[in-house]
Scaffold this motif. Structure first.
Motif, short mmCIF file in Angstrom:
data_model
loop_
_atom_site.label_atom_id
_atom_site.label_comp_id
_atom_site.label_asym_id
_atom_site.label_seq_id
_atom_site.Cartn_x
_atom_site.Cartn_y
_atom_site.Cartn_z
N GLN A 250 0.83 -1.20 0.00
CA GLN A 250 0.00 0.00 0.00
C GLN A 250 0.87 1.26 0.00
O GLN A 250 0.58 2.23 -0.70
CB GLN A 250 -0.93 0.01 1.21
N SER A 251 1.95 1.23 0.79
CA SER A 251 2.86 2.38 0.84
C SER A 251 3.47 2.63 -0.53
O SER A 251 3.58 3.78 -0.97
CB SER A 251 3.96 2.11 1.88
N TYR B 233 2.17 1.76 -3.40
CA TYR B 233 1.11 2.28 -4.28
C TYR B 233 0.96 3.79 -4.10
O TYR B 233 0.85 4.54 -5.08
CB TYR B 233 -0.22 1.59 -3.99
N LEU B 234 0.95 4.25 -2.84
CA LEU B 234 0.77 5.67 -2.58
C LEU B 234 1.92 6.50 -3.15
O LEU B 234 1.74 7.67 -3.49
CB LEU B 234 0.66 5.92 -1.07
N LEU C 19 -1.98 -2.12 -4.72
CA LEU C 19 -3.12 -1.91 -3.82
C LEU C 19 -4.05 -3.12 -3.84
O LEU C 19 -4.54 -3.56 -2.79
CB LEU C 19 -3.88 -0.65 -4.23
N CYS D 3 -6.53 0.44 3.68
CA CYS D 3 -6.51 0.11 2.25
C CYS D 3 -7.87 0.37 1.60
O CYS D 3 -7.94 0.86 0.47
CB CYS D 3 -6.11 -1.35 2.05
N ARG E 190 -10.01 2.59 2.50
CA ARG E 190 -10.16 4.05 2.33
C ARG E 190 -9.39 4.52 1.10
O ARG E 190 -9.87 5.36 0.33
CB ARG E 190 -9.66 4.78 3.58
N THR E 191 -8.18 3.98 0.91
CA THR E 191 -7.41 4.34 -0.27
C THR E 191 -8.15 3.95 -1.55
O THR E 191 -8.21 4.72 -2.52
CB THR E 191 -6.03 3.64 -0.24
N TRP E 192 -8.76 2.75 -1.55
CA TRP E 192 -9.55 2.31 -2.70
C TRP E 192 -10.73 3.25 -2.94
O TRP E 192 -11.07 3.59 -4.07
CB TRP E 192 -10.03 0.88 -2.47
N THR F 145 -10.93 6.43 -2.28
CA THR F 145 -10.50 7.69 -2.88
C THR F 145 -10.31 7.56 -4.39
O THR F 145 -10.41 8.55 -5.12
CB THR F 145 -9.19 8.20 -2.24
N THR G 126 -6.91 6.50 11.44
CA THR G 126 -7.53 5.95 10.24
C THR G 126 -9.04 6.16 10.26
O THR G 126 -9.64 6.50 9.23
CB THR G 126 -7.21 4.44 10.12
N SER H 255 -13.46 11.40 4.81
CA SER H 255 -13.78 11.05 3.43
C SER H 255 -15.29 10.98 3.23
O SER H 255 -15.83 11.44 2.22
CB SER H 255 -13.14 9.71 3.06
#
Length: 427
Positions: free
Chosen positions: A192-193, A195-196, A204, A235, A237-239, A241, A276, A283
């Protein structure tokens, strides 16, 4: 006695998570140390086990005294083990000491602790490979943890890539090993890191797949399930966004609330879970505009900040998140004290944020927005000039992602137009 300690630890992990089982195991190990005088061939092993158990207790329940005790016993074990170690205890002890020092760095932010941790972790990896896969997996996993801490500090992609290689090697040794869950969890976090940082969607997707599998095999009540749920929520939350939709955010929020409802106030993962959860609520506020979500998000970041000791590397991110939330509430409700507190939080975050930190561009950009709001509120030219300065500094950072740069350019152009109009009016 060794078998009894193992049984108590297993009972703690799988039969109700009763602290008394672990406390009894530690008590027996301390008694075993007294029965092993200097020079005894079993002394290094007993000291190592005691250090390991104290570290496990610290990881799950918190308490800096347990961490310092683990470091002390690992150092004593390293002194007691002979240089020509036939059982390969030395490499495992050095790796355990490195892991404890890395955890201490995460508590106090002192770089010398991270540097010493990396020394022991790399030395352990260079030792002759142990005969059992368990020890090799342990050594590779601990080295990956240290590399990721250094990646977070210096933002060097090579540290993250090396950490991922270590974890893939560990998984290849025995995918069904009992430590597979911890190794897979760390691999997911580092994917994940990456990916960011680099934007490869496959990283991801793999991270989410690994985390879902780990959560599935750890039933409710398992002592490590909480930390896996926190990572999965991050993860998701990242998805969210990337693709929007409410399902992932709602699932993440529910997971995190479940974690916080059962975690003790001193649990090391609590500040991370609160951060988190605050981000997930923020979000959802962005999409649904629920004032309650925004207020809850701010409260989560406040509580997380109150739990972090001075010097903790997490204080930068937490202060930044709190400042961003307060600024958003000011724009909605126009409460001046929210704007003043937001500016104060972001300035504090910037003062402790390393130049290479990946969160620095976001802190700078939001600080620019705060000063622009100060100008809109009070008409002070210095506030407008400060806003321009922070937006320009955001654009100067190579670590700023494309979307951050796009927003910073838009905000900067708005400030420059305001400055032009101000000078024109003055003339």
């Amino acid at each position: 006695m060794d078998s009894l300690v193992t049984c108590l630890k297993t009972q703690y992990q799988y039969c109700g998570n009763h602290p008394r089982d672990f406390e009894e195991a530690i008590l027996f190990l301390k008694g075993a140390v007294l029965l092993c005088p200097d020079g005894s061939p079993t002394r290094p092993y007993v000291l190592k086990r005691l250090g390991n158990n104290l570290m496990v207790w610290f990881t799950q329940r918190g308490g800096k005294d347990y961490l310092m005790g683990a470091i002390s016993y690992y150092r004593k074990a390293l002194e007691a083990v002979p240089p020509a170690d036939p059982r390969s205890e030395r490499a495992e002890i050095m790796s355990g000491l490195g892991a404890c020092l890395q955890a201490l760095y995460r508590e106090n932010g002192l770089i010398q602790h991270l540097d010493e941790a990396m020394k022991w972790l790399r030395t352990a990896k260079l030792c002759p490979p142990p005969t059992d896969h368990h020890t090799r997996i342990y050594i590779l996993n601990n080295l990956a943890l240290g590399l990721e801490s250094r990646h977070h500090l210096y933002n060097r992609s090579e540290d993250n890539n090396e950490a991922i290689r270590c974890l893939r090697e560990a998984l290849s040794l025995n995918p069904d090993h009992l430590r597979m869950a911890d190794v897979s969890h760390n691999l997911a976090f580092y994917l994940q890191s990456r990916y960011l940082q680099l934007g490869d969607l496959q990283d991801l997707k793999e991270a989410i797949r690994l985390l879902r599998r780990i959560v599935d095999i750890h039933p409710p009540g398992h002592p490590t399930r909480s930390q896996y749920l926190v990572s999965l929520s991050g993860c998701l939350r990242t998805w969210h966004t990337l693709y929007g939709g409410f399902e992932e955010t709602d699932e993440a929020i529910q997971h995190l609330r479940d974690v916080l409802s059962v975690s003790p106030p001193t649990a090391p993962q609590r500040p991370s879970a609160l951060n988190t959860l605050g981000n997930c609520l923020a979000s959802r506020f962005t999409e649904q505009h629920s004032e309650q979500d925004l207020n809850d998000s701010i409260q989560c970041h406040r509580e997380a900040l109150s739990l972090l000791p001075p010097g903790s590397p997490m204080r930068t991110t937490t202060l930044g998140n709190l400042g961003i939330g307060l600024c958003a509430r000011y724009l909605m409700a126009k409460i001046t004290r929210d704007l003043d507190e937001a500016t104060e939080c972001l300035l504090k975050a910037l003062s402790i944020c390393p130049l290479e930190d990946s969160t620095r561009p976001m802190i700078l950009m939001n600080l620019g927005n705060c000063f622009q709001s100060h100008y809109d509120l009070r008409g002070t030219l210095q506030s407008l000039q400060d806003a321009i300065h922070y937006h320009r500094e955001t654009l100067s950072l190579p670590s700023a992602r494309d979307m951050t740069q796009l927003y910073a350019l838009r905000y900067l152009s708005r400030c420059l137009i305001a400055l032009y109009n101000q000078n024109k009016f003055a003339t």
